[in-house]
Structure formats: C-alpha cells, structure tokens
Design a protein around this motif. Structure first.
Motif, PDB file in Angstrom:
ATOM      1  N   GLU A 271      79.093 -10.025 112.074  1.00 20.11           N
ATOM      2  CA  GLU A 271      77.955 -10.406 112.909  1.00 20.11           C
ATOM      3  C   GLU A 271      78.363 -11.544 113.852  1.00 20.11           C
ATOM      4  OE1 GLU A 271      73.985 -10.126 114.094  1.00 20.11           O
ATOM      5  OE2 GLU A 271      74.841  -8.973 112.444  1.00 20.11           O
ATOM      6  N   GLY A 272      78.100 -11.378 115.128  1.00 24.68           N
ATOM      7  CA  GLY A 272      78.328 -12.436 116.102  1.00 24.68           C
ATOM      8  C   GLY A 272      79.723 -12.498 116.702  1.00 24.68           C
ATOM      9  N   ALA A 273      80.668 -11.720 116.197  1.00 30.72           N
ATOM     10  CA  ALA A 273      82.048 -11.811 116.708  1.00 30.72           C
ATOM     11  C   ALA A 273      82.124 -11.458 118.193  1.00 30.72           C
ATOM     12  CB  ALA A 273      82.986 -10.914 115.901  1.00 30.72           C
ATOM     13  N   ILE A 274      81.432 -10.395 118.599  1.00 29.09           N
ATOM     14  CA  ILE A 274      81.455  -9.996 120.011  1.00 29.09           C
ATOM     15  C   ILE A 274      80.779 -11.070 120.865  1.00 29.09           C
ATOM     16  CG2 ILE A 274      80.610  -8.297 121.692  1.00 29.09           C
ATOM     17  CD1 ILE A 274      82.881  -7.180 120.039  1.00 29.09           C
ATOM     18  N   ASP A 275      79.644 -11.587 120.414  1.00 23.64           N
ATOM     19  CA  ASP A 275      78.963 -12.644 121.170  1.00 23.64           C
ATOM     20  C   ASP A 275      79.842 -13.878 121.316  1.00 23.64           C
ATOM     21  OD1 ASP A 275      76.713 -11.065 121.503  1.00 23.64           O
ATOM     22  OD2 ASP A 275      75.626 -11.963 119.821  1.00 23.64           O
ATOM     23  N   ARG A 276      80.528 -14.276 120.250  1.00 19.02           N
ATOM     24  CA  ARG A 276      81.427 -15.431 120.324  1.00 19.02           C
ATOM     25  C   ARG A 276      82.561 -15.165 121.311  1.00 19.02           C
ATOM     26  NH1 ARG A 276      80.029 -15.311 114.956  1.00 19.02           N
ATOM     27  NH2 ARG A 276      81.889 -14.164 114.280  1.00 19.02           N
ATOM     28  N   ALA A 277      83.099 -13.959 121.277  1.00 22.61           N
ATOM     29  CA  ALA A 277      84.196 -13.610 122.185  1.00 22.61           C
ATOM     30  C   ALA A 277      83.720 -13.604 123.641  1.00 22.61           C
ATOM     31  CB  ALA A 277      84.783 -12.257 121.801  1.00 22.61           C
ATOM     32  N   LEU A 278      82.515 -13.102 123.872  1.00 24.50           N
ATOM     33  CA  LEU A 278      81.975 -13.094 125.238  1.00 24.50           C
ATOM     34  C   LEU A 278      81.670 -14.508 125.721  1.00 24.50           C
ATOM     35  CD1 LEU A 278      79.707  -9.932 124.996  1.00 24.50           C
ATOM     36  CD2 LEU A 278      81.825 -10.171 126.322  1.00 24.50           C
TER      37      LEU A 278
END
Length: 183
Positions: free
Chosen positions: A23-30
């Motif tokens: 959860e949240g890995a893509i948001d953190r990367a973006l």
C-alpha cells in the motif's frame, strides 16, 4: 539502504513475481518523481496509471503492433501477452509538449530525472522497474486508450513495476574510461 546503495544496486527488471505491491508504494514513488529537477519549474511530466481494462487493451494492441502486419503463431502472441501482463503495474509517462525546442529538450531531461526518481524510490523498497519505449508507446491507439492528446503530450515510455523474479547483474564501463578532468 542509503541513497548511494540504492543507486548502485538498482537494475532494470524484465521478469516480475505476481506479488502485489505494498500500500502506498506507487504514491511514494510518484511523489519522489515530481521532486525531480526541472528548469523554470515547468513540471512537464504526466503519469498515466493503467487500470485493468486499459492494460488489457494495451496488451492486445501490443500483439497487433509486434505482429507488424503478419499473423503471429499463438505461442508468440501468448509471450507478448505474458510480457505485458507480468508486472503488477505499468505506468505510461508522457511529457507536455513545448513549442520552444530548447524548452522541449530541457523538459525531456526533467522527465528522465522524474522517471529515475520513481525507479529509485521503488528500488529503495525492494521493488523492481523498467523504463521501456518502442512502437507501442507512440502508436495512435495507445494515445487514444490512455486519453492523451498527442498534440499536447508525447508518451516517452512505460515504466513496468513489480517485485523482481530475477535481478540481473550488469557490467558498467569503468569510471576512468568515461570521466575526464580538465586542468
């Protein structure tokens, strides 16, 4: 890992495990991506997260594009489908088109930095990635499927994201061969 260790250990991943991302890995990367340096703060990048329907349509388009007008044997078609469905996530990255050639070049550099930040953020969490381009990324139907106006934005690649099945070793040219010092 330190930032240096993440950079040194990051690899382009071609095969992915079916493991879901945290959860949240893509948001953190973006979030990391949009912190990339960009001259005049133009923020030229756009990130297009593909939902399941779009991903399926892009996969079938890839089969058509890769066939290049030929009828591919079913096994080759399946390999293409497997390749596009293998990573848990694919993000299409596009660049806002500037009418000024100098700005457009500067903006491409900024987008490349954003993609690197995205990939490094993922790598810091043990998640692999690959920046790819090719015929599928500039096909008219890809633009339509992603809802991107090609007069306003240019797709500069897909970023494939997931846990690596295999992490390849890569050789690099020694620093002494690519670095000069002037007097």
């Amino acid at each position: 890992m330190t930032c240096y260790e993440t950079i040194i250990n990051r690899r382009t991943i071609h095969d992915y495990l079916p493991t879901p991302l945290p959860e949240g890995a893509i948001d953190r990367a973006l979030e990391a991506a949009i912190r990339a340096p960009n001259h005049k703060l133009t923020n030229p990048w756009r990130f297009n997260l593909m939902g399941p329907e779009t991903r399926q349509a892009i996969t079938e388009l890839a089969v058509i594009v890769k066939s290049n007008g030929r009828i591919l044997p079913e096994d080759k078609q399946q390999r293409i489908r497997t390749k596009f469905s293998n990573p848990p996530e694919i993000i299409a990255v596009s660049q806002v088109i500037s009418s000024d050639p100098f700005r457009r070049r500067e903006d491409y550099g900024a987008c490349a930095c954003a993609i690197q930040n995205l990939c490094l953020s993922l790598a810091s969490e043990g998640i692999g990635s690959k920046w790819s381009s090719g015929a599928i990324t500039y096909h008219d139907e890809t633009y339509r499927l992603l809802g991107i106006n090609p007069e306003q934005e240019e797709i500069i690649g897909f970023v494939w994201i997931g846990y690596p099945e295999v992490t390849p070793e890569t050789g690099r040219t020694p620093l002494a061969e690519v670095c000069r010092q002037t007097p």
